[in-house]
Write an enzyme that holds these catalytic residues in place. Structure first.
Site, PDB file in Angstrom:
ATOM      1  N   GLU A 179       0.652  -1.358  -0.013  1.00  0.00           N
ATOM      2  CA  GLU A 179       0.116   0.108  -0.035  1.00  0.00           C
ATOM      3  C   GLU A 179       0.700   1.138  -0.012  1.00  0.00           C
ATOM      4  OE1 GLU A 179      -2.835  -0.266   3.226  1.00  0.00           O
ATOM      5  OE2 GLU A 179      -3.621  -2.072   2.348  1.00  0.00           O
ATOM      6  N   GLU A 383      -5.096  -8.547   0.560  1.00  0.00           N
ATOM      7  CA  GLU A 383      -5.698  -8.368   1.970  1.00  0.00           C
ATOM      8  C   GLU A 383      -7.084  -8.263   1.782  1.00  0.00           C
ATOM      9  OE1 GLU A 383      -4.212  -5.031   4.181  1.00  0.00           O
ATOM     10  OE2 GLU A 383      -2.175  -5.571   3.750  1.00  0.00           O
TER      11      GLU A 383
HETATM   12  O1  IFM Z   1      -4.091  -2.898   9.067  1.00  0.00           O
HETATM   13  C1  IFM Z   1      -4.160  -2.530   7.958  1.00  0.00           C
HETATM   14  C2  IFM Z   1      -2.827  -3.002   7.031  1.00  0.00           C
HETATM   15  O2  IFM Z   1      -1.836  -2.488   7.662  1.00  0.00           O
HETATM   16  C3  IFM Z   1      -2.700  -2.394   5.615  1.00  0.00           C
HETATM   17  N1  IFM Z   1      -4.167  -2.708   4.866  1.00  0.00           N
HETATM   18  C4  IFM Z   1      -5.273  -2.117   5.823  1.00  0.00           C
HETATM   19  C5  IFM Z   1      -5.255  -2.840   7.145  1.00  0.00           C
HETATM   20  C6  IFM Z   1      -6.521  -2.420   7.950  1.00  0.00           C
HETATM   21  O3  IFM Z   1      -6.717  -1.105   7.959  1.00  0.00           O
END
Ligand code: IFM
Length: 479
Positions: A179, A383
């Protein structure tokens, strides 16, 4: 990207769905969020250690000093995954544990921790998936200018080489950055993430140097890892929707799509920054920090694109009653440079504990969009998951039915996207464990496994057993 589709949660009568053979079922974590042992065996502060220790930055003054104590409970956590039948584990390497100052040789004890982790995963039949950077920049590099400076990208390539030399014989799947939008725009734009700067030009410079870091790191990895090993990046590709079909709302969606997504996918996957982004930001920057040759360096062939998705982003073109951030991270400064006049709105539907709308159609639409824009690039959901206000009942059970419903809806969306032609190869649930949720501290629980922070005790939630069965069978059961 642009679609006015409304949420269509999976219906309660859905039939079961079988995923393709070989689909990878995983879970994900990140070093600072779980490891703890912040000062152990040579690790020095990262920007998140500094940020978390700054009063007022993180809820309740929480830090990652202990976190879930995964550093000491590594074996137990691998055993938990093995027990749940999870096929792959996506974790991040802590740069300040491996190369504390961001320069020079690796610290052997730092590398050893990850070698042991990887060996234990392999012994348990779990595929390790390593992310090089999940936001923990060594503080010394921030002191030298951080991501807005080119030298940080060069330092990152050297760190990537150290990691590949140490682990490349065992880790077959690598992700460079997690990210980078958050690193650039929350870290240097709105300041709600470390290092907490609020400078839109610094945010844009950071975005470019993160892109460069990615390209250089892919080169460093490819020079060292076997030819069949895979390289990727994990982007929180925003699924941006206009509030209405008006021209103004469509233009707002286009601008946010450029600042959220195409600022990364443009150079990484197409070989150039989008012209509309350059024009939209012209009053802030002339992009002269993009040097000759950078775009070719950034544009490295990838084996798949990692997609992180939680909720869609709903925007309109006129100042309205929207809030200045679409990502639920708060703050009173916008992370979006050059997006004056764009308003952000709550998407319809139920919300998670983060206040994020539950909308699996956003994931479906996103996967379809990415497949059509990058037809030869496999996708992996790196994710997806949800925070809810979980608690252990008097019998010690954590009955997180809302998480199961969230996962069911989103996995159904993934399945539908695959049926409709998207080449999605795997799904990593965020997260294995409840953990340090950045500026929210420990107040948000994303885990499949409940962590009692005072004791560190782990309790698989109902969703863990449910997900284990999906992973074991490759079948998403009907409700
Ligand atoms: O916890 C975070 C992660 O570190 C990065 N993506 C989003 C998740 C939830 O906010």
């Amino acid at each position: 990207m642009v679609s006015a589709a409304q949420p269509q949660p999976a219906s309660a009568t859905d039939a079961s769905r079988t995923f393709p053979a070989g689909f990878l079922w995983g879970s994900a974590t990140a070093a600072y969020q779980i490891e703890g042992a912040a000062a152990k065996n040579g690790r020095t502060p990262s920007i998140w250690d500094t940020y978390a220790r700054t009063p007022g930055r993180v809820r309740n003054g929480d830090t990652g000093d202990i976190a879930t104590d995964h550093y000491h409970r590594r074996r137990e956590d691998v055993a938990l995954m093995a027990d749940l039948g999870i096929g792959a584990y996506r974790f991040s390497l802590a740069w300040p544990r491996i190369q504390p100052t961001g320069r020079g040789p690796a610290v052997q004890m730092g590398l050893d921790f990850y070698r042991r982790l990887v060996d234990e995963l392999l012994d348990a039949g779990i595929q390790p998936v390593a992310t090089l950077y999940h936001w923990d920049l060594p503080q010394e590099l921030e002191d030298a200018g951080g991501w807005p400076e080119r030298a940080t990208a060069e330092r990152f390539a050297a760190y990537a080489a150290l990691a590949a030399d140490a682990l490349g014989d065992r880790v077959k799947t690598w992700t460079t950055l997690n990210e980078p939008w958050c690193s650039a725009f929350l870290g240097y734009g709105s300041g709600v993430h470390a290092p907490g700067r609020t400078d839109p030009v610094a945010a844009l410079r950071a975005a470019h140097h993160l892109n460069l870091a990615h390209g250089l790191a892919v080169q460093a990895l490819r020079d060292r890892i076997p030819a069949d090993a895979k390289c990727s990046v994990a982007l929180n590709v925003h699924h941006v929707r206009p509030l209405t079909g008006s021209e103004a709302d469509g233009d707002a969606a286009r601008r946010i799509d450029a600042l959220a997504n195409r600022v990364f996918t443009g150079p990484m996957l197409h070989g150039g920054y989008p012209q509309d982004l350059v024009e939209d930001t012209a009053a802030l920057t002339d992009w002269s920090y993009v040097r000759d040759g950078d775009l070719a360096l950034i544009h490295q062939p990838l084996d798949f694109l990692g997609v992180n998705y939680y909720t869609p982003t709903l925007v309109s073109g006129a100042d309205g009653d929207g809030s200045p951030t679409s990502y639920g991270h708060g703050g009173d400064r916008t992370p979006w440079p050059a997006a004056d006049g764009v308003a952000f709105h709550q998407s319809p539907g139920d919300t998670t504990a983060m206040g994020w709308a539950v909308d699996p159609t956003g994931l479906y639409d996103l996967l379809r969009r990415l497949s059509s824009e990058f037809p030869r690039l496999p996708l992996v959901i790196t994710e997806n998951g949800a925070a809810f206000d979980d608690y252990a009942d008097p019998a010690g059970h954590v009955n997180d039915a809302a998480r199961i419903a969230y996962l069911r809806g989103h996995l159904a969306a993934v399945h539908r996207a695959i049926e409709d032609g998207a080449d999605v190869r795997g799904y990593f649930l965020w997260s294995l464990l409840d953990n340090f949720e950045w500026a929210h501290g420990y107040s948000k629980r994303f885990g499949l496994v409940y962590v009692d922070y005072p004791t560190g005790t782990r309790t698989p939630k109902a969703s863990a057993r449910w997900y284990a069965e999906v992973a074991r069978t490759g079948v998403l059961p009907g409700a």
